[in-house]
Design an enzyme around this catalytic site. Structure first.
Site, PDB file in Angstrom:
ATOM      1  N   ARG A   1      -4.262   0.481  -8.475  1.00  0.00           N
ATOM      2  CA  ARG A   1      -3.973  -0.875  -7.993  1.00  0.00           C
ATOM      3  C   ARG A   1      -5.236  -1.714  -8.070  1.00  0.00           C
ATOM      4  NH1 ARG A   1      -3.084  -0.875  -1.477  1.00  0.00           N
ATOM      5  NH2 ARG A   1      -5.195  -0.231  -0.977  1.00  0.00           N
TER       6      ARG A   1
ATOM      7  N   THR B   1      -5.853  -8.045  -6.194  1.00  0.00           N
ATOM      8  CA  THR B   1      -4.450  -8.481  -6.066  1.00  0.00           C
ATOM      9  C   THR B   1      -3.562  -7.403  -5.426  1.00  0.00           C
ATOM     10  OG1 THR B   1      -3.854  -7.546  -8.207  1.00  0.00           O
ATOM     11  CG2 THR B   1      -4.672  -9.817  -8.209  1.00  0.00           C
TER      12      THR B   1
ATOM     13  N   ASP C   1      -9.820   6.112   1.387  1.00  0.00           N
ATOM     14  CA  ASP C   1      -9.439   6.083  -0.027  1.00  0.00           C
ATOM     15  C   ASP C   1      -9.212   7.513  -0.504  1.00  0.00           C
ATOM     16  OD1 ASP C   1      -9.688   6.149  -2.952  1.00  0.00           O
ATOM     17  OD2 ASP C   1     -10.089   4.023  -2.737  1.00  0.00           O
TER      18      ASP C   1
ATOM     19  N   ASP D   1     -11.073   8.692  -3.797  1.00  0.00           N
ATOM     20  CA  ASP D   1     -12.519   8.865  -3.594  1.00  0.00           C
ATOM     21  C   ASP D   1     -12.818  10.105  -2.757  1.00  0.00           C
ATOM     22  OD1 ASP D   1     -13.175   6.677  -5.096  1.00  0.00           O
ATOM     23  OD2 ASP D   1     -13.326   5.308  -3.394  1.00  0.00           O
TER      24      ASP D   1
HETATM   25  C1  PRP Z   1      -4.268   4.839  -4.404  1.00  0.00           C
HETATM   26  C2  PRP Z   1      -3.224   5.884  -4.099  1.00  0.00           C
HETATM   27  C3  PRP Z   1      -1.970   5.247  -4.634  1.00  0.00           C
HETATM   28  C4  PRP Z   1      -2.181   3.792  -4.368  1.00  0.00           C
HETATM   29  C5  PRP Z   1      -1.356   3.376  -3.181  1.00  0.00           C
HETATM   30  O1  PRP Z   1      -4.653   4.901  -5.733  1.00  0.00           O
HETATM   31  O2  PRP Z   1      -3.516   7.148  -4.669  1.00  0.00           O
HETATM   32  O3  PRP Z   1      -1.756   5.488  -6.009  1.00  0.00           O
HETATM   33  O4  PRP Z   1      -3.590   3.632  -4.065  1.00  0.00           O
HETATM   34  O5  PRP Z   1      -1.429   2.023  -2.929  1.00  0.00           O
HETATM   35  P1  PRP Z   1      -0.175   1.059  -3.106  1.00  0.00           P
HETATM   36  O6  PRP Z   1       0.974   1.705  -2.412  1.00  0.00           O
HETATM   37  O7  PRP Z   1      -0.628  -0.205  -2.408  1.00  0.00           O
HETATM   38  O8  PRP Z   1       0.062   0.852  -4.567  1.00  0.00           O
HETATM   39  P2  PRP Z   1      -5.732   3.894  -6.384  1.00  0.00           P
HETATM   40  O9  PRP Z   1      -5.088   2.644  -6.802  1.00  0.00           O
HETATM   41  O10 PRP Z   1      -6.896   3.770  -5.439  1.00  0.00           O
HETATM   42  O11 PRP Z   1      -6.142   4.628  -7.719  1.00  0.00           O
HETATM   43  P3  PRP Z   1      -6.950   5.997  -7.967  1.00  0.00           P
HETATM   44  O12 PRP Z   1      -5.918   7.117  -7.834  1.00  0.00           O
HETATM   45  O13 PRP Z   1      -7.414   5.860  -9.352  1.00  0.00           O
HETATM   46  O14 PRP Z   1      -8.027   6.116  -6.942  1.00  0.00           O
HETATM   47  N1  URA Z   2      -4.896   3.868  -1.317  1.00  0.00           N
HETATM   48  C1  URA Z   2      -5.667   4.742  -0.625  1.00  0.00           C
HETATM   49  O1  URA Z   2      -6.297   5.612  -1.231  1.00  0.00           O
HETATM   50  N2  URA Z   2      -5.745   4.613   0.695  1.00  0.00           N
HETATM   51  C2  URA Z   2      -5.061   3.683   1.392  1.00  0.00           C
HETATM   52  O2  URA Z   2      -5.172   3.632   2.635  1.00  0.00           O
HETATM   53  C3  URA Z   2      -4.263   2.784   0.666  1.00  0.00           C
HETATM   54  C4  URA Z   2      -4.170   2.907  -0.680  1.00  0.00           C
END
Ligand code: PRP
Ligand code: URA
Length: 209
Positions: free
Chosen positions: A104, A108, A200, A203
């Protein structure tokens, strides 16, 4: 209408509490994520259809049953979903695996897709889409849209934590997709993070911050 199943088992809640703790390091975080995913899947697979088979024990013949694991497709949302998938595959070792790469946008909060690969659909395969976090729901909604576009019909979503906002949005976009989670938390903060949450997930799983 889709349903939300919250696993309140004390073992799951114990592990989830360690997972949420900011002092828990990546190694333990990965192990706990994978273990909680197994517990959620255990509940979730309760209603899977079985086929009777006759086998020989060392002492006699008997009727047992098998589930058809080839009809199950686990779909991790990259990247954090891969750790849940690893746990689930310990329970369903011959399930197939699809991948959807979505992150995401930090400003945005909209999902950006960068990869999709799913196995061919057989016998109305059951798709289990997995991601630790259902926050705004944008990533899950997009991942499910992409697999529906490729023919998936029976779909469930498994996550460690869900926000009420994400549940509402997912229900609206994909009614009929049941959600299996270890907790429904309070709300999202102004940056779209789940509160109280666990931070996160990507991370913390991969030590990228
Ligand atoms: C995190 C998580 C989900 C998303 C959830 O991933 O693992 O995929 O955020 O958020 P949403 O419900 O608002 O879409 P992130 O976008 O941080 O990507 P990553 O797995 O590459 O860290
Ligand atoms: N993605 C994450 O990794 N943590 C949150 O709390 C929301 C979205």
């Amino acid at each position: 209408m889709s349903r939300v199943f919250i696993n309140n088992h004390p073992v799951v809640q114990h592990k989830l509490t360690i997972l949420r703790d900011k002092n828990t390091g990546s190694k333990e975080f990965r192990e706990l994520t994978s273990e909680i995913a197994q517990f959620l899947t255990y509940e979730f697979t309760r209603d899977l259809k079985t086929q009777d088979v006759e086998i020989d024990t060392p002492l006699s013949k008997m009727k047992g049953c098998y589930i058809n694991l080839k009809d199950i497709v686990v779909v991790p949302i990259l990247r954090a979903g891969t750790v849940l998938a690893e746990g689930i595959l310990k329970l369903l070792p011959t399930a197939k695996v699809g991948h959807v790469g979505v992150y995401r946008d930090h400003q945005t909060l909209k999902p950006i897709t960068y990869y999709v690969k799913t196995p061919p659909i057989i016998n109305d395969s059951l798709f289990i889409v997995v991601d630790p976090m259902l926050a705004t729901g944008g990533s899950a909604i997009e991942a499910i849209r992409l697999i529906k576009e490729r023919g998936a019909r029976k779909i469930s979503f498994v996550c460690i934590l869900a926000a009420p906002e994400g549940i509402k949005n997912l229900h609206k976009a994909h009614p009929g997709v049941d959600i299996y989670t270890a907790s429904v938390d309070d709300c999202l903060d102004e940056r779209g993070y789940i509160l109280p949450g666990l931070g996160d997930a990507g991370d913390r799983l991969f030590g990228t911050k």
